[in-house]
Design a protein around this motif. Structure first.
Motif, PDB file in Angstrom:
ATOM      1  N   GLY A  67     -25.693 -20.010  13.970  1.00 36.66           N
ATOM      2  CA  GLY A  67     -27.048 -20.311  13.530  1.00 36.66           C
ATOM      3  C   GLY A  67     -27.093 -20.299  12.018  1.00 36.66           C
ATOM      4  O   GLY A  67     -26.039 -20.316  11.364  1.00 36.66           O
ATOM      5  N   LEU A  68     -28.301 -20.274  11.461  1.00 31.81           N
ATOM      6  CA  LEU A  68     -28.475 -20.383  10.018  1.00 31.81           C
ATOM      7  C   LEU A  68     -29.405 -19.294   9.494  1.00 31.81           C
ATOM      8  O   LEU A  68     -30.317 -18.853  10.192  1.00 31.81           O
ATOM      9  CB  LEU A  68     -29.062 -21.752   9.662  1.00 31.81           C
ATOM     10  N   THR A  69     -29.165 -18.879   8.256  1.00 31.20           N
ATOM     11  CA  THR A  69     -30.142 -18.041   7.560  1.00 31.20           C
ATOM     12  C   THR A  69     -31.258 -18.951   7.062  1.00 31.20           C
ATOM     13  O   THR A  69     -31.078 -20.156   6.924  1.00 31.20           O
ATOM     14  CB  THR A  69     -29.500 -17.286   6.390  1.00 31.20           C
ATOM     15  N   ARG A  70     -32.402 -18.348   6.737  1.00 23.03           N
ATOM     16  CA  ARG A  70     -33.534 -19.195   6.308  1.00 23.03           C
ATOM     17  C   ARG A  70     -34.597 -18.360   5.612  1.00 23.03           C
ATOM     18  O   ARG A  70     -34.725 -17.158   5.839  1.00 23.03           O
ATOM     19  CB  ARG A  70     -34.143 -19.891   7.537  1.00 23.03           C
ATOM     20  N   ILE A 101     -29.632 -16.670  -3.049  1.00 22.88           N
ATOM     21  CA  ILE A 101     -28.440 -17.467  -2.759  1.00 22.88           C
ATOM     22  C   ILE A 101     -28.759 -18.508  -1.693  1.00 22.88           C
ATOM     23  O   ILE A 101     -29.716 -18.367  -0.924  1.00 22.88           O
ATOM     24  CB  ILE A 101     -27.265 -16.581  -2.295  1.00 22.88           C
ATOM     25  N   LYS A 102     -27.957 -19.559  -1.690  1.00 24.39           N
ATOM     26  CA  LYS A 102     -28.153 -20.619  -0.712  1.00 24.39           C
ATOM     27  C   LYS A 102     -27.877 -20.094   0.692  1.00 24.39           C
ATOM     28  O   LYS A 102     -27.122 -19.147   0.893  1.00 24.39           O
ATOM     29  CB  LYS A 102     -27.243 -21.801  -1.027  1.00 24.39           C
ATOM     30  N   ASN A 103     -28.477 -20.749   1.648  1.00 26.15           N
ATOM     31  CA  ASN A 103     -28.356 -20.297   3.027  1.00 26.15           C
ATOM     32  C   ASN A 103     -26.964 -20.547   3.588  1.00 26.15           C
ATOM     33  O   ASN A 103     -26.242 -21.445   3.146  1.00 26.15           O
ATOM     34  CB  ASN A 103     -29.409 -20.979   3.891  1.00 26.15           C
ATOM     35  N   PHE A 104     -26.623 -19.731   4.582  1.00 30.39           N
ATOM     36  CA  PHE A 104     -25.337 -19.809   5.251  1.00 30.39           C
ATOM     37  C   PHE A 104     -25.515 -20.207   6.714  1.00 30.39           C
ATOM     38  O   PHE A 104     -26.542 -19.946   7.327  1.00 30.39           O
ATOM     39  CB  PHE A 104     -24.645 -18.440   5.259  1.00 30.39           C
ATOM     40  N   ARG A 105     -24.469 -20.801   7.276  1.00 29.13           N
ATOM     41  CA  ARG A 105     -24.282 -20.818   8.721  1.00 29.13           C
ATOM     42  C   ARG A 105     -23.465 -19.575   9.058  1.00 29.13           C
ATOM     43  O   ARG A 105     -22.547 -19.218   8.332  1.00 29.13           O
ATOM     44  CB  ARG A 105     -23.547 -22.080   9.185  1.00 29.13           C
ATOM     45  N   PHE A 106     -23.819 -18.917  10.160  1.00 32.11           N
ATOM     46  CA  PHE A 106     -23.069 -17.731  10.579  1.00 32.11           C
ATOM     47  C   PHE A 106     -22.393 -17.969  11.928  1.00 32.11           C
ATOM     48  O   PHE A 106     -22.840 -18.788  12.732  1.00 32.11           O
ATOM     49  CB  PHE A 106     -23.984 -16.503  10.671  1.00 32.11           C
ATOM     50  N   ASN A 107     -21.335 -17.272  12.181  1.00 32.43           N
ATOM     51  CA  ASN A 107     -20.681 -17.193  13.480  1.00 32.43           C
ATOM     52  C   ASN A 107     -20.461 -15.705  13.757  1.00 32.43           C
ATOM     53  O   ASN A 107     -19.593 -15.084  13.141  1.00 32.43           O
ATOM     54  CB  ASN A 107     -19.324 -17.924  13.482  1.00 32.43           C
ATOM     55  N   GLU A 108     -21.253 -15.151  14.667  1.00 30.63           N
ATOM     56  CA  GLU A 108     -21.187 -13.703  14.866  1.00 30.63           C
ATOM     57  C   GLU A 108     -21.608 -13.341  16.284  1.00 30.63           C
ATOM     58  O   GLU A 108     -22.380 -14.050  16.930  1.00 30.63           O
ATOM     59  CB  GLU A 108     -22.092 -12.994  13.852  1.00 30.63           C
ATOM     60  N   SER A 109     -21.088 -12.222  16.754  1.00 30.03           N
ATOM     61  CA  SER A 109     -21.453 -11.682  18.061  1.00 30.03           C
ATOM     62  C   SER A 109     -22.185 -10.357  17.852  1.00 30.03           C
ATOM     63  O   SER A 109     -21.760  -9.534  17.034  1.00 30.03           O
ATOM     64  CB  SER A 109     -20.206 -11.444  18.910  1.00 30.03           C
ATOM     65  N   PRO A 110     -23.273 -10.115  18.593  1.00 33.73           N
ATOM     66  CA  PRO A 110     -23.940  -8.823  18.469  1.00 33.73           C
ATOM     67  C   PRO A 110     -23.045  -7.669  18.902  1.00 33.73           C
ATOM     68  O   PRO A 110     -23.261  -6.525  18.485  1.00 33.73           O
ATOM     69  CB  PRO A 110     -25.173  -8.963  19.375  1.00 33.73           C
ATOM     70  N   ILE A 111     -22.043  -7.945  19.721  1.00 28.28           N
ATOM     71  CA  ILE A 111     -21.111  -6.887  20.117  1.00 28.28           C
ATOM     72  C   ILE A 111     -20.323  -6.419  18.897  1.00 28.28           C
ATOM     73  O   ILE A 111     -20.196  -5.224  18.630  1.00 28.28           O
ATOM     74  CB  ILE A 111     -20.146  -7.386  21.209  1.00 28.28           C
ATOM     75  N   VAL A 112     -19.785  -7.383  18.147  1.00 27.79           N
ATOM     76  CA  VAL A 112     -19.057  -7.047  16.919  1.00 27.79           C
ATOM     77  C   VAL A 112     -20.005  -6.425  15.904  1.00 27.79           C
ATOM     78  O   VAL A 112     -19.692  -5.406  15.270  1.00 27.79           O
ATOM     79  CB  VAL A 112     -18.383  -8.302  16.338  1.00 27.79           C
ATOM     80  N   MET A 113     -21.169  -7.023  15.757  1.00 26.11           N
ATOM     81  CA  MET A 113     -22.159  -6.560  14.781  1.00 26.11           C
ATOM     82  C   MET A 113     -22.517  -5.094  15.009  1.00 26.11           C
ATOM     83  O   MET A 113     -22.592  -4.298  14.059  1.00 26.11           O
ATOM     84  CB  MET A 113     -23.411  -7.436  14.897  1.00 26.11           C
ATOM     85  N   LEU A 114     -22.708  -4.717  16.272  1.00 23.86           N
ATOM     86  CA  LEU A 114     -23.120  -3.353  16.590  1.00 23.86           C
ATOM     87  C   LEU A 114     -21.950  -2.370  16.592  1.00 23.86           C
ATOM     88  O   LEU A 114     -22.127  -1.193  16.899  1.00 23.86           O
ATOM     89  CB  LEU A 114     -23.848  -3.315  17.933  1.00 23.86           C
ATOM     90  N   ASN A 115     -20.767  -2.856  16.260  1.00 22.94           N
ATOM     91  CA  ASN A 115     -19.625  -1.975  16.019  1.00 22.94           C
ATOM     92  C   ASN A 115     -19.333  -1.818  14.532  1.00 22.94           C
ATOM     93  O   ASN A 115     -18.415  -1.081  14.158  1.00 22.94           O
ATOM     94  CB  ASN A 115     -18.383  -2.505  16.741  1.00 22.94           C
ATOM     95  N   ASN A 116     -20.101  -2.545  13.709  1.00 21.96           N
ATOM     96  CA  ASN A 116     -19.879  -2.531  12.256  1.00 21.96           C
ATOM     97  C   ASN A 116     -21.086  -1.995  11.501  1.00 21.96           C
ATOM     98  O   ASN A 116     -21.378  -2.424  10.395  1.00 21.96           O
ATOM     99  CB  ASN A 116     -19.536  -3.940  11.760  1.00 21.96           C
ATOM    100  N   ILE A 117     -21.801  -1.058  12.100  1.00 24.90           N
ATOM    101  CA  ILE A 117     -23.023  -0.518  11.493  1.00 24.90           C
ATOM    102  C   ILE A 117     -22.687   0.454  10.371  1.00 24.90           C
ATOM    103  O   ILE A 117     -21.888   1.374  10.550  1.00 24.90           O
ATOM    104  CB  ILE A 117     -23.885   0.189  12.547  1.00 24.90           C
ATOM    105  N   THR A 177     -19.945 -12.393   9.470  1.00 24.08           N
ATOM    106  CA  THR A 177     -19.222 -13.627   9.201  1.00 24.08           C
ATOM    107  C   THR A 177     -20.143 -14.799   8.883  1.00 24.08           C
ATOM    108  O   THR A 177     -20.897 -15.268   9.750  1.00 24.08           O
ATOM    109  CB  THR A 177     -18.320 -14.008  10.386  1.00 24.08           C
ATOM    110  N   PHE A 178     -20.087 -15.288   7.643  1.00 24.51           N
ATOM    111  CA  PHE A 178     -20.734 -16.526   7.245  1.00 24.51           C
ATOM    112  C   PHE A 178     -19.646 -17.610   7.173  1.00 24.51           C
ATOM    113  O   PHE A 178     -18.684 -17.479   6.433  1.00 24.51           O
ATOM    114  CB  PHE A 178     -21.426 -16.376   5.883  1.00 24.51           C
ATOM    115  N   SER A 179     -19.829 -18.665   7.964  1.00 26.51           N
ATOM    116  CA  SER A 179     -18.758 -19.638   8.127  1.00 26.51           C
ATOM    117  C   SER A 179     -18.857 -20.838   7.182  1.00 26.51           C
ATOM    118  O   SER A 179     -17.847 -21.480   6.883  1.00 26.51           O
ATOM    119  CB  SER A 179     -18.732 -20.150   9.574  1.00 26.51           C
ATOM    120  N   SER A 180     -20.072 -21.159   6.710  1.00 32.95           N
ATOM    121  CA  SER A 180     -20.227 -22.306   5.802  1.00 32.95           C
ATOM    122  C   SER A 180     -21.577 -22.221   5.119  1.00 32.95           C
ATOM    123  O   SER A 180     -22.440 -21.419   5.485  1.00 32.95           O
ATOM    124  CB  SER A 180     -20.111 -23.629   6.558  1.00 32.95           C
ATOM    125  N   LEU A 181     -21.773 -23.064   4.097  1.00 34.22           N
ATOM    126  CA  LEU A 181     -23.041 -23.122   3.377  1.00 34.22           C
ATOM    127  C   LEU A 181     -24.001 -24.113   4.035  1.00 34.22           C
ATOM    128  O   LEU A 181     -23.574 -25.028   4.751  1.00 34.22           O
ATOM    129  CB  LEU A 181     -22.812 -23.538   1.927  1.00 34.22           C
TER     130      LEU A 181
END
Length: 445
Positions: free
Chosen positions: A380-383, A398-414, A437-441
């Protein structure tokens, strides 16, 4: 027909039930009165009010079920909808997953109805819109927003003696505020059960400040960053995860909760520690900030249920059929509710920013799409306001990013959790996450 009290709803449903000739019958009555106002380019564009009450009759004969609905309530219409459901049941194929109806239930007391919301007038909505538009004009900004409040009830009765009734209110407000040249954008959302808690002027100032501060955004290289996710930035990912805590989809190998081995699917991962120990997620119809109905779609009682405790998955929701098939307890969810409550810490968002050496502040994520149901990987995208943090301060947009992320990973990196706030009928804390993880602008504002 206006909204019905508990006594009126029960009398109507008892009348409908008397017409039934089916082996089992369940009748549901749902009504709502909703008002709204919409504005764009600092001008109110539409306003309206809708009202409806719908009766749904479910007739069950053996493993055959027929369902019919109507919104007319004279005696002839009530008889007609019951007979129609019975005719459809006669034509329906057997459904092997049909289960017996539940009998009377003992419901917990929960209050989701507030007179302040039920009493909102068109003038109140107009003033709420003006309180958002006026400061936007003053700052030479352009606002576009939507306010909607709803008074509703749901009631059900069945031939086994069950009766349930629940009235509720809600108010939802969102506004996007942009600079005149379109290079800066801010956004905010608020939702409550109690209209008196809504302050559109306060909320709009959040979007105004972000709009003005997000001008002249700089590009940053995609990669893994420490991020502070405002609740609006994590609610989509967390909500998708909460809806995936299904025992059946896990048992059948269709979700991240499926346990797989050399011989294929080997059950589910219930009882496993899958997240950081700080992660505690539960649902509770009696929560004072996010109350819900104390019963499920089938009328079964619903009470507080822990889903994730100290990072461990302790419950999965299921259906009566799947609970019986797998010899496990029945774990229902509240009727029409995606409510979840995630516990947090004591830090405010401002304190979290102050305690960050380098990171990215994300206002919200949007256009979220699933990439892999087995890992819950989303993109998805930031906005509407993304900012670089350095030494405890927001340094520049900063300019917006596209992200590639899983909430499973996210909730292990708190790294830190803030104070939970209500959003989309849930309670979610701001979160500080490492290695997001931000994958692109993205050139979107």
């Amino acid at each position: 027909m206006s909204l019905l009290t508990e006594q009126q709803a029960k009398a109507l449903l008892q009348k409908v039930l008397k017409y039934s000739k089916a082996e089992s019958c369940q009748c549901n009555l749902d009504g709502q009165l909703s008002g709204n106002i919409r504005y764009a380019r600092n001008t109110v564009s539409t306003a309206g009010q809708t009202s409806d009450v719908t009766l749904t009759v479910q007739s069950i004969n053996g493993k055959k079920t027929g369902v019919a609905s109507i919104n007319e309530f004279d005696d002839a219409s009530l008889l007609k909808v019951v007979r129609r459901s019975e005719e459809l049941a006669a034509l329906a194929p057997d459904n092997p997953e049909t289960m017996p109806l539940f009998g009377p239930q003992n419901y917990v007391k929960t209050t989701g109805y507030f007179k302040s919301t039920a009493s909102v007038t068109p003038e109140d909505r107009a003033m709420a819109a003006e309180n958002s538009i006026a400061p936007s004009k003053k700052n030479k900004l352009i606002s576009s927003g939507f306010l909607n409040e709803t008074v509703a009830f749901t009631a059900m009765i069945n031939s086994k003696g069950l009766f349930a009734y629940y009235p509720q209110t809600s108010v939802d407000f969102t506004v996007t505020i942009r600079t005149e040249d379109g290079t800066g954008s801010g956004w905010v959302t608020r939702d409550f059960s109690d209209y008196s808690k809504l302050d559109t002027a306060e909320a709009s100032m959040v979007a105004i400040n972000k709009s003005m501060k997000s001008v002249d955004a700089k590009a940053m290289e995609p990669g893994k960053y420490t991020v502070i996710l405002e609740p609006a930035a994590s609610i989509g990912l967390l909500g998708n995860m909460a809806r995936s805590l299904s025992q059946r989809s896990a048992d059948e190998g269709r979700s991240f909760m499926s346990k797989k081995g050399d011989k294929g699917v080997e059950g589910n991962r219930l009882g496993e520690k899958m997240f950081d120990s700080q992660v505690n997620i539960y649902s509770d119809p009696t929560h004072p900030d996010v109350p819900t109905a104390p019963f499920a779609e089938d009328g079964h009682r619903v009470e507080r249920t822990d889903w994730i405790k100290d990072g461990k998955v302790v419950n999965l929701f299921n259906s009566p059929y799947w609970a019986e098939k797998t010899k496990t307890p029945y774990r229902p969810r509240a009727m029409g509710s995606g409510q979840f409550i995630m516990e947090g810490g004591n830090e405010s968002l401002e304190e979290m920013i102050k305690n960050t050496r380098r990171g990215v502040l994300v206002t919200r994520l949007w256009y979220i799409r699933q990439l892999d149901p087995q890992t819950l990987l989303y993109t998805g995208l930031t906005r509407d306001g993304t900012f670089y943090i350095e030494n405890g301060k927001i340094k520049y947009p900063i300019k917006n990013f596209r992200f590639n992320e899983s909430p499973i990973v996210m909730l292990n990196n708190i790294e830190a959790l803030g104070k939970p706030v209500r959003i989309n009928g849930c309670m979610v804390p701001p979160m500080k996450i490492r290695d997001f993880t931000f994958s692109s602008l993205s050139d979107a504002v």
